[in-house]
Design an enzyme around this catalytic site. Structure first.
Site, mmCIF file in Angstrom:
data_model
loop_
_atom_site.group_PDB
_atom_site.id
_atom_site.type_symbol
_atom_site.label_atom_id
_atom_site.label_comp_id
_atom_site.label_asym_id
_atom_site.label_seq_id
_atom_site.Cartn_x
_atom_site.Cartn_y
_atom_site.Cartn_z
ATOM 1 N N ASP A 227 7.626 -42.839 -85.200
ATOM 2 C CA ASP A 227 6.946 -41.794 -85.720
ATOM 3 C C ASP A 227 6.576 -42.074 -87.272
ATOM 4 O O ASP A 227 6.887 -43.157 -87.622
ATOM 5 C CB ASP A 227 7.796 -40.595 -85.794
ATOM 6 C CG ASP A 227 9.416 -40.729 -86.096
ATOM 7 O OD1 ASP A 227 9.696 -41.915 -86.731
ATOM 8 O OD2 ASP A 227 10.234 -39.852 -85.731
ATOM 9 N N ASP B 33 19.777 -31.510 -84.974
ATOM 10 C CA ASP B 33 19.359 -30.512 -83.855
ATOM 11 C C ASP B 33 19.151 -31.334 -82.588
ATOM 12 O O ASP B 33 18.618 -30.716 -81.595
ATOM 13 C CB ASP B 33 18.304 -29.819 -84.437
ATOM 14 C CG ASP B 33 17.165 -30.611 -84.951
ATOM 15 O OD1 ASP B 33 17.081 -32.137 -84.394
ATOM 16 O OD2 ASP B 33 16.084 -30.123 -85.119
ATOM 17 N N HIS C 244 17.042 -33.788 -81.869
ATOM 18 C CA HIS C 244 15.768 -34.302 -81.720
ATOM 19 C C HIS C 244 16.013 -35.753 -81.668
ATOM 20 O O HIS C 244 16.629 -36.419 -82.097
ATOM 21 C CB HIS C 244 14.896 -33.746 -82.824
ATOM 22 C CG HIS C 244 15.166 -34.378 -84.092
ATOM 23 N ND1 HIS C 244 14.951 -33.548 -85.232
ATOM 24 C CD2 HIS C 244 15.360 -35.654 -84.374
ATOM 25 C CE1 HIS C 244 15.248 -34.455 -86.126
ATOM 26 N NE2 HIS C 244 15.456 -35.821 -85.880
ATOM 27 N N GLU D 172 11.319 -31.884 -81.834
ATOM 28 C CA GLU D 172 12.164 -30.935 -82.214
ATOM 29 C C GLU D 172 12.610 -29.942 -80.914
ATOM 30 O O GLU D 172 11.965 -30.070 -80.021
ATOM 31 C CB GLU D 172 11.597 -30.125 -83.230
ATOM 32 C CG GLU D 172 11.020 -30.878 -84.510
ATOM 33 C CD GLU D 172 12.099 -31.270 -85.532
ATOM 34 O OE1 GLU D 172 13.122 -31.471 -85.000
ATOM 35 O OE2 GLU D 172 11.872 -31.101 -86.502
#
Ligand code: PGA
Length: 395
Positions: A75, A153, A155, A160
């Site tokens: 990313d 979380d 991810h 996400e």
């Protein structure tokens, strides 16, 4: 899916680096004439693995080169303000990768691929993502190993909660938790029209030739932003602007790889890890998709297991210990069982004569101890039988 539990964060780094090196060496030994393709993460979790890989590479005894390695980063941020200064920013993943890893190894700059957030608008960003997928496909083979970290979380890359589990490379809005977590890596920066390109500076210092290439090959679509200057860290300590948008490979892009290795360290990731290991596949914890991958390996440290049931942790630790005995045994006897092939020779130091993942040292000792016990028992029994026989004969 395999879960390997190591004691500390540093052990995870050592294990992962040893594993990657062995994979690359195995690929070289097979001499297939193909390149070894790797997907790479950024963040604090993989820092130790990169350091260790550099050490292994720089140790001539390992004869370990990245010349035939191609990398795809997961990313990159799209930074706010100004034009679109992603690769001009010391907070970018371009900078992270060149600074922490690429400048120290012999990888060819044209074999490095990182998504380019340096484009002017949403249409351009979308095109950049499509191009990234095309470049991966252009190699006409699967990515050999995709390595990832995870967020608290759950991810993986910037996928996400709620991301499609089949998603491909695309533009993503970051959630509040992720933005907050990212602030810890961000230096306050300001635009300096006279500043030197931070990545070229790193490369020039090491005499590493041309500036990194943006996704080599098809550059025709790339719009050159005609601005000058770069973002530079400022001493004034004003709050850094945290990007709200990023370009990321999709869950589907990661899952297409031949093998996926996920690194998880620290208590803040414990809930996400337990969701990934102990519960079902869910788009709310996108990393849980590894459950459906044919060859997935999760390597974590003890603090990251703190939300899992004791029974689960025990199960995986025992399994790992048995597994290592099987791998060592198989290679020692020269017998490559189906299990040994399945569990990959990359873990056997004996097979390759290279650094073993730390925890595996315990397994052979256990075997030796067991054998020693059996040997002593056999000698003792033989001695007792001998005495018995003598006694009977005398009678
Ligand atoms: P971290 O980030 O390694 O800095 O915790 C990992 C991630 O968010 O994927």
């Amino acid at each position: 899916m395999r879960l390997v539990i190591q004691e500390k964060k540093n052990d995870v780094a050592e294990y992962a680096a040893g594993y990657v090196m062995n994979k690359i060496k195995e690929h070289e030994e097979k001499n297939t004439g193909t390149l070894f393709l790797m997907g790479l993460p950024t963040g604090s979790t993989p820092e130790g693995m990169y350091k260790k890989l550099i050490e292994l590479h720089q140790d001539p005894a390992n004869e370990f080169s990245f010349k035939n390695v191609v990398t795809f980063n997961m990313d990159e941020y799209v930074f706010p303000s100004g034009t679109t200064p992603c690769a001009k920013n010391p907070n970018s993943y371009h900078y992270y990768m060149w600074n922490a890893f690429f400048q120290h190894i012999d990888i060819l700059p044209e074999n490095v691929h990182i998504l380019d957030g340096d484009v002017a608008d949403m249409d351009e960003l979308a095109k950049e993502c499509e191009k990234y997928e095309r470049i991966i496909k252009g190699y006409k083979k699967k990515i050999d190993i995709f390595i990832g970290g995870i967020g608290p979380d759950g991810h993986v890359a910037f996928n996400e909660p709620g991301s499609s589990l089949k998603s491909r490379t695309r533009v993503k809005t970051l959630n509040y938790e992720t933005m907050l977590a990212n602030t810890k890596h961000m230096a306050a920066v300001e635009w300096d029209p006279e500043a030197e390109d931070p990545i070229s500076k790193v490369l020039n210092a090491k005499n590493r030739g041309p500036r990194y290439s943006h996704n080599n090959g098809d550059t025709s679509e790339r719009k050159v932003v005609p601005d000058k200057g770069f973002f530079v860290p400022t001493k004034r300590g004003n709050a850094p602007s945290v990007p709200r948008t990023a370009l990321t490979v999709g869950v589907g892009t990661v899952m297409d790889a031949h093998e996926v290795m996920i690194l998880v360290t620290g208590q803040p990731k414990a809930l996400a890890l337990s969701k990934c290991i102990e519960e079902g596949v869910s788009h709310q914890w996108t990393v849980s998709m590894v459950q459906l991958h044919e060859k997935a390996l999760v390597v974590c440290d003890k603090p990251a297991t703190s939300e899992m049931r004791v029974k689960t942790v025990d199960y995986y630790q025992n399994l790992y210990s048995l597994h290592m005995q099987a791998v060592e045994g198989a290679f020692e006897s020269g017998y490559e069982s189906e299990v040994a092939q399945e569990v990959t020779p990359a873990e056997s130091s004996k097979a390759k004569g290279v650094m073993p993942p730390p925890a595996k040292k315990k397994a052979p000792k256990q075997v030796e101890a067991d054998n020693t016990g059996k040997l002593l028992g056999a000698v003792g029994l033989g001695f007792a039988l001998g005495l018995g026989a003598m006694f009977i004969c005398k009678k």
